[in-house]
Write an enzyme that holds these catalytic residues in place. Structure first.
Site, mmCIF file in Angstrom:
data_model
loop_
_atom_site.group_PDB
_atom_site.id
_atom_site.type_symbol
_atom_site.label_atom_id
_atom_site.label_comp_id
_atom_site.label_asym_id
_atom_site.label_seq_id
_atom_site.Cartn_x
_atom_site.Cartn_y
_atom_site.Cartn_z
ATOM 1 N N LEU A 236 -46.481 -46.105 -6.452
ATOM 2 C CA LEU A 236 -46.909 -46.227 -7.846
ATOM 3 C C LEU A 236 -45.963 -45.373 -8.684
ATOM 4 O O LEU A 236 -45.696 -44.218 -8.333
ATOM 5 C CB LEU A 236 -48.339 -45.713 -8.024
ATOM 6 C CG LEU A 236 -49.495 -46.718 -8.073
ATOM 7 C CD1 LEU A 236 -50.808 -45.974 -8.312
ATOM 8 C CD2 LEU A 236 -49.292 -47.781 -9.139
ATOM 9 N N ASP A 237 -45.455 -45.912 -9.785
ATOM 10 C CA ASP A 237 -44.573 -45.141 -10.663
ATOM 11 C C ASP A 237 -45.264 -43.856 -11.123
ATOM 12 O O ASP A 237 -46.494 -43.827 -11.259
ATOM 13 C CB ASP A 237 -44.197 -45.959 -11.903
ATOM 14 C CG ASP A 237 -43.301 -47.140 -11.571
ATOM 15 O OD1 ASP A 237 -42.639 -47.100 -10.521
ATOM 16 O OD2 ASP A 237 -43.272 -48.097 -12.371
#
Length: 270
Positions: free
Chosen positions: A48-49
């Site tokens: 996940l960024d």
């Protein structure tokens, strides 16, 4: 004779369905969870960024062997696109590269969504973990190099416009397969609508077979793990009882629920 290196930590196994907060990197989340459970081994099932929040499945011990199955599972994202600006990272973190005064109407947005549903070709962002001649694309991008990233097929099962709270922003929800970049969707939709766009907010709500009901926050985990335990000056617990925190783990086999099941006749089974 080669001496076998003793593994540090406990041979604990299972899944932590972590509610990753904004600002935390996925690798940092894995390290924190591994430390909290004092696990020998840990890994996650899909990055996940840092600017994104939500569901990050983290596997401990034997559960790491089932990570590839979870990575193949469908994912659901709810995200907000800010119209009028394209950015170098395709999210709020990057520099503004293009500006437009146009804002799309709801009718224009709805008319575009079918083009982004089903199997589509998508070019990953310049700032991504894709490897180009042995280097990560984001490392090359940070050096100011523009690289040619070939488009790839991804599948978007559903694409919904949830709301348009202002002319500047629209909220969407998608269910998609492995390898889909939501930032690329914002970039490409903005270009198609003639107004540019980037991700202003992003949250992952499912990674099959796990969902929001399985989520647990860092605060909740820490409260259980360190309840009534003395912490020394280095921030390390003086003694640990892992019974309570181990009860929060989802069993290793839960990851296999996303696999397809086939019913064989008696003849075919033989």
């Amino acid at each position: 004779m080669v001496r076998q290196r003793k593994k540090r930590g406990r041979p604990v196994s299972g899944w932590v369905i972590f509610d990753k907060p904004k600002g935390m990197r996925s690798t940092e989340a894995v390290s924190q969870i591994k430390w909290l459970f004092h696990a020998q081994k840990a890994g996650h099932a899909g990055t996940l960024d840092p600017l994104a929040s939500g569901l990050l499945p983290i596997a401990l011990g034997e559960a790491t062997k089932t990570v590839p199955y979870v990575m193949q599972g469908t994912k659901t994202y709810r995200f907000q696109i800010a119209w009028g600006e394209e950015r170098s990272t395709d999210d709020l973190e990057g520099e503004i590269t293009h500006i437009s005064s146009k804002r799309p109407t709801q009718e224009e947005i709805l008319a575009l969504l079918p083009q982004y549903t089903g199997v589509i070709l998508q070019t990953p962002p310049q700032f991504s973990a894709i490897k180009i001649t042995g280097n990560r694309a984001y490392d090359l991008a940070r050096e100011g190099k523009v690289v040619e990233i070939p488009p790839r097929q991804v599948e978007i099962e559903t694409f919904k416009l949830i709301e348009t709270p202002t002319r500047e922003r629209s909220v969407f929800e998608i269910t998609c397969g492995k390898g889909t970049y939501v930032r690329s969707l914002a970039r490409d939709m903005g270009r198609d609508l003639g107004c540019y766009g980037h991700i202003a907010d992003l949250r992952r709500t499912t990674v099959a077979p796990f969902c929001e009901d399985d989520l647990i926050t860092w605060e909740e985990l820490k409260a259980v793990a360190l309840d009534k335990i003395a912490i020394n000056e280095n921030g390390i617990p003086s003694e640990r009882n892992f019974t309570k925190i181990d009860e929060l783990l989802i069993e290793t086999g839960a990851a296999l629920k996303c696999l397809s099941h086939y019913t064989l006749s008696e003849t075919r089974a033989q």
